[in-house]
Write an enzyme that holds these catalytic residues in place. Structure first.
Site, PDB file in Angstrom:
ATOM      1  N   ARG A  73       6.995   9.942   0.798  1.00 50.56           N
ATOM      2  CA  ARG A  73       7.383   9.214  -0.401  1.00 50.56           C
ATOM      3  C   ARG A  73       7.813  10.194  -1.487  1.00 50.56           C
ATOM      4  O   ARG A  73       8.963  10.195  -1.908  1.00 50.56           O
ATOM      5  CB  ARG A  73       6.217   8.332  -0.884  1.00 50.56           C
ATOM      6  CG  ARG A  73       6.570   7.431  -2.043  1.00 50.56           C
ATOM      7  CD  ARG A  73       5.437   6.497  -2.428  1.00 50.56           C
ATOM      8  NE  ARG A  73       4.307   7.178  -3.037  1.00 50.56           N
ATOM      9  CZ  ARG A  73       3.303   6.548  -3.657  1.00 50.56           C
ATOM     10  NH1 ARG A  73       3.288   5.222  -3.720  1.00 50.56           N
ATOM     11  NH2 ARG A  73       2.300   7.220  -4.192  1.00 50.56           N
ATOM     12  N   LYS A  79      -1.227   4.398 -14.832  1.00 47.31           N
ATOM     13  CA  LYS A  79       0.166   3.945 -14.735  1.00 47.31           C
ATOM     14  C   LYS A  79       0.228   2.419 -14.865  1.00 47.31           C
ATOM     15  O   LYS A  79      -0.796   1.735 -14.713  1.00 47.31           O
ATOM     16  CB  LYS A  79       0.761   4.398 -13.390  1.00 47.31           C
ATOM     17  CG  LYS A  79       0.027   3.852 -12.167  1.00 47.31           C
ATOM     18  CD  LYS A  79       0.447   4.581 -10.891  1.00 47.31           C
ATOM     19  CE  LYS A  79      -0.280   4.019  -9.676  1.00 47.31           C
ATOM     20  NZ  LYS A  79      -0.014   4.804  -8.456  1.00 47.31           N
ATOM     21  N   TYR A 132       6.153 -29.734  -6.366  1.00 48.67           N
ATOM     22  CA  TYR A 132       7.531 -29.463  -5.936  1.00 48.67           C
ATOM     23  C   TYR A 132       7.673 -29.554  -4.418  1.00 48.67           C
ATOM     24  O   TYR A 132       6.798 -29.124  -3.673  1.00 48.67           O
ATOM     25  CB  TYR A 132       7.947 -28.043  -6.346  1.00 48.67           C
ATOM     26  CG  TYR A 132       8.461 -27.922  -7.756  1.00 48.67           C
ATOM     27  CD1 TYR A 132       9.567 -28.651  -8.198  1.00 48.67           C
ATOM     28  CD2 TYR A 132       7.854 -27.044  -8.639  1.00 48.67           C
ATOM     29  CE1 TYR A 132      10.027 -28.510  -9.492  1.00 48.67           C
ATOM     30  CE2 TYR A 132       8.314 -26.894  -9.943  1.00 48.67           C
ATOM     31  CZ  TYR A 132       9.405 -27.640 -10.362  1.00 48.67           C
ATOM     32  OH  TYR A 132       9.876 -27.498 -11.631  1.00 48.67           O
ATOM     33  N   MET A 159       6.012 -22.653 -11.925  1.00 48.68           N
ATOM     34  CA  MET A 159       6.158 -21.503 -12.822  1.00 48.68           C
ATOM     35  C   MET A 159       5.024 -21.435 -13.855  1.00 48.68           C
ATOM     36  O   MET A 159       4.462 -20.381 -14.112  1.00 48.68           O
ATOM     37  CB  MET A 159       7.497 -21.571 -13.558  1.00 48.68           C
ATOM     38  CG  MET A 159       7.754 -20.354 -14.428  1.00 48.68           C
ATOM     39  SD  MET A 159       9.211 -20.529 -15.477  1.00 48.68           S
ATOM     40  CE  MET A 159      10.533 -20.553 -14.285  1.00 48.68           C
TER      41      MET A 159
HETATM   42  C1  LIG Z   1      -1.253   5.010  -7.846  1.00 52.66           C
HETATM   43  C2  LIG Z   1      -1.645   6.354  -7.354  1.00 52.66           C
HETATM   44  C3  LIG Z   1      -2.991   6.768  -7.340  1.00 52.66           C
HETATM   45  C4  LIG Z   1      -4.141   5.817  -7.596  1.00 52.66           C
HETATM   46  O1  LIG Z   1      -4.424   5.148  -6.396  1.00 52.66           O
HETATM   47  P1  LIG Z   1      -5.607   4.074  -6.258  1.00 52.66           P
HETATM   48  O2  LIG Z   1      -5.511   3.630  -4.853  1.00 52.66           O
HETATM   49  O3  LIG Z   1      -5.307   2.997  -7.226  1.00 52.66           O
HETATM   50  O4  LIG Z   1      -6.877   4.785  -6.572  1.00 52.66           O
HETATM   51  C5  LIG Z   1      -3.273   8.085  -7.020  1.00 52.66           C
HETATM   52  N1  LIG Z   1      -2.273   8.943  -6.680  1.00 52.66           N
HETATM   53  C6  LIG Z   1      -0.985   8.577  -6.649  1.00 52.66           C
HETATM   54  C7  LIG Z   1       0.043   9.565  -6.262  1.00 52.66           C
HETATM   55  C8  LIG Z   1      -0.631   7.277  -6.967  1.00 52.66           C
HETATM   56  O5  LIG Z   1       0.654   6.897  -6.902  1.00 52.66           O
END
Ligand SMILES: *Cc1c(COP(=O)(O)O)cnc(C)c1O
Length: 399
Positions: free
Chosen positions: A145, A46, A267, A315
Site C-alpha cells: 500500500r 486521522k 421503499y 436517507m
Molecule cells: C489507520 C492506521 C493505523 C491505526 O490502525 P488501527 O487498526 O485503527 O489501530 C496505524 N497505522 C497506519 C499506517 C494506519 O493507516
C-alpha cells in the site's frame, strides 16, 4: 424577535444524540500503554480521530501522556499542529506530496516518507534550509500500500546519502492481518520488517497498530500506533479487553403507527407485515452513517428490548418493529439505542456487513454531540504552542 441561539436550535432540531466519552478515551490510552510498557504509545487521530472529534481527542490524549500523533492527510496535520503544544509531534502517514515541503518544514510537521522520491525531496528541502529535518520512513513489509519497496530498500542499502540531511525518528511498517492473530502473514511481515529496518542501523522502530499490540511483545518495538482500540473497539473480534466504549448513539422516535397484516413497509415495498404490527419511525438513516445494508437486518434497542429494522433504511429515517413493546410504551420523542450497552459498535457493524471502523468514521454530522470529560491542555512555559500563521490553519480541516 431575538435570534435563536445555536443551543436553542440544536435542542429543538436534533434527530439523535451522539455521546462521546473522552474519559473513556483517556482510560483506553492508559490501558493500552500499560499493556505495552516497554514501548511509547502514539495515537492515530486521522479522519477527525475516527469521527469522534480530533479537537476533543488530541488534547485529552496529550494530558494522558501522548506525544506522538499520526494523521493521514497533510491538512489534518495542520489542524492538529494548531491544537497541540510544540512537544507533540505530528506525522503524516500518507507521505510528503510535491509542493508540501516548504509548509511542512515551516509548521514542524513530520512526514512519513514512503518512497525514495519523497526522501529526496525532503532531503533537498533540508539542504535548502541549511538545517536537518525530521521524518519517519515507511517500509512496505507485505501490504503493497505505502512505503519503500524491497527494490528501493536495495538502492538505499548501497548508499544512505539521500538521508544525509535528515533525522530519521523511526522506521515503520504496517500489518495487513493484525486483526487475525493466527494469520501467517503477521510473522512474515515481522521478518521482512526486521530485515528492512536493519538497513537504517540503530533507529527506533514503529510496527504495530491496535491489532499488532495484542500480537505479543515481539511486535511492540519502540513505538506503537493504535487507532481503533483508543476509540473503544477491540482490534480482534471477540477478544476480551479492558477497553471502554467511547461512543453511544441514540435516535429519536418521530412517529409510531399500527399496521394490519399484509401492509407494505418502506421503499421498494419489500417488507410485508406478516401479522398486525406496531411500527416506530426513527430520525436517522444512511445520511447519518447507518448503512443501507442494515435494511431488514439490523435493530435498535429500547429498555433492553430488541426492535428489528423492517424495510429499507431511508436517507433520514428507519422503521422499527416495536410490536414486542407494551402499547404506548414508546412515545414520540423517546430515544432508541443504536450503539450502547445492548448493541456495541461491532454488533452494529456485523449487522451491516462491515467493520466498526467504517461505522465509526461515518457517523453523521446531524446528531447532537454530547462530550463527556473533555479536557484542555495546560501549557507550561517550555511547551509553548507553535507560532503558526492562523491564516494557514482551518479549524474545519477535519470535517
Ligand atoms: C489507520 C492506521 C493505523 C491505526 O490502525 P488501527 O487498526 O485503527 O489501530 C496505524 N497505522 C497506519 C499506517 C494506519 O493507516
Amino acid at each position: 424577535m431575538n435570534a435563536a441561539s445555536e443551543q436553542q436550535i440544536e435542542d429543538v432540531t436534533s434527530n439523535g444524540l451522539l455521546t462521546i466519552d473522552i474519559g473513556a478515551l483517556r482510560h483506553n490510552y492508559i490501558t493500552l500503554q500499560s499493556l505495552a510498557p516497554t514501548a511509547e504509545l502514539a495515537a492515530v487521530v486521522k479522519a477527525n480521530a475516527y469521527g469522534i472529534g480530533a479537537d476533543k481527542a488530541a488534547p485529552a490524549l496529550y494530558n494522558a501522556g501522548c506525544r506522538l500523533y499520526f494523521v493521514a492527510l497533510f491538512h489534518e496535520a495542520i489542524a492538529l499542529r494548531n491544537l497541540l503544544p510544540r512537544d507533540a509531534l505530528v506525522y503524516v502517514l500518507n507521505g510528503l506530496l510535491p509542493s508540501q515541503e516548504q509548509l511542512c518544514a515551516q509548521l514542524e510537521i513530520r512526514p512519513v516518507l514512503n518512497s525514495i522520491a519523497q526522501i529526496n525531496r525532503w532531503n533537498a528541502q533540508a539542504q535548502a534550509l541549511g538545517r536537518k529535518l525530521h521524518a519517519a520512513v515507511q517500509i512496505d513489509s507485505g501490504m503493497s500500500r505505502l512505503g519503500l519497496s524491497a527494490q528501493e530498500l536495495e538502492t538505499l542499502k548501497s548508499s544512505l546519502d539521500p538521508l544525509n540531511q535528515l533525522e530519521i525518528d523511526f522506521v515503520m511498517s504496517h500489518l495487513a492481518c493484525a486483526d487475525e492473530p493466527d494469520h501467517p502473514q503477521n510473522a512474515g511481515q515481522h521478518e521482512n520488517f526486521k530485515t528492512a529496518a536493519s538497513v537504517f542501523g540503530n533507529v527506533k522502530q514503529c510496527f504495530s497498530n491496535s491489532g499488532g499490540l495484542f500480537l505479543g511483545e515481539v511486535f511492540h518495538k519502540s513505538i506503537i500506533r493504535p487507532g481503533i482500540s483508543l476509540y473503544g473497539v477491540s482490534p480482534v473480534r471477540g477478544l476480551q479487553t479492558a477497553l471502554k466504549s467511547v461512543v453511544a448513539l441514540n435516535a429519536s422516535v418521530i412517529q409510531t403507527r399500527r399496521v394490519k397484516a399484509g401492509t407494505t413497509i418502506g421503499y421498494g415495498a419489500n417488507f410485508v407485515a406478516p401479522t398486525d404490527m406496531t411500527l416506530a419511525t426513527i430520525a436517522a438513516g444512511y445520511a447519518d452513517g447507518l448503512p443501507r445494508s442494515l435494511s431488514n437486518r439490523g435493530a435498535a434497542y429500547f429498555k433492553g428490548k430488541r426492535l428489528p429494522i423492517v424495510g429499507r433504511v431511508s436517507m433520514d429515517s428507519i422503521i422499527l418493529d416495536v410490536s414486542t413493546l407494551n402499547d404506548d410504551e414508546l412515545q414520540l420523542g423517546d430515544m432508541v439505542e443504536l450503539i450502547g450497552p445492548n448493541q456495541s459498535l461491532d454488533d452494529l457493524a456485523d449487522a451491516a456487513g462491515t467493520i466498526a471502523y467504517e461505522i465509526l468514521t461515518s457517523l453523521g454530522k446531524r446528531y447532537k454531540r454530547q462530550y463527556l470529560g473533555t479536557e484542555t491542555i495546560n501549557l507550561t512555559n517550555e511547551q509553548s504552542a507553535l507560532p503558526l500563521a492562523k491564516s494557514t490553519l482551518s479549524a474545519s480541516a477535519f470535517q
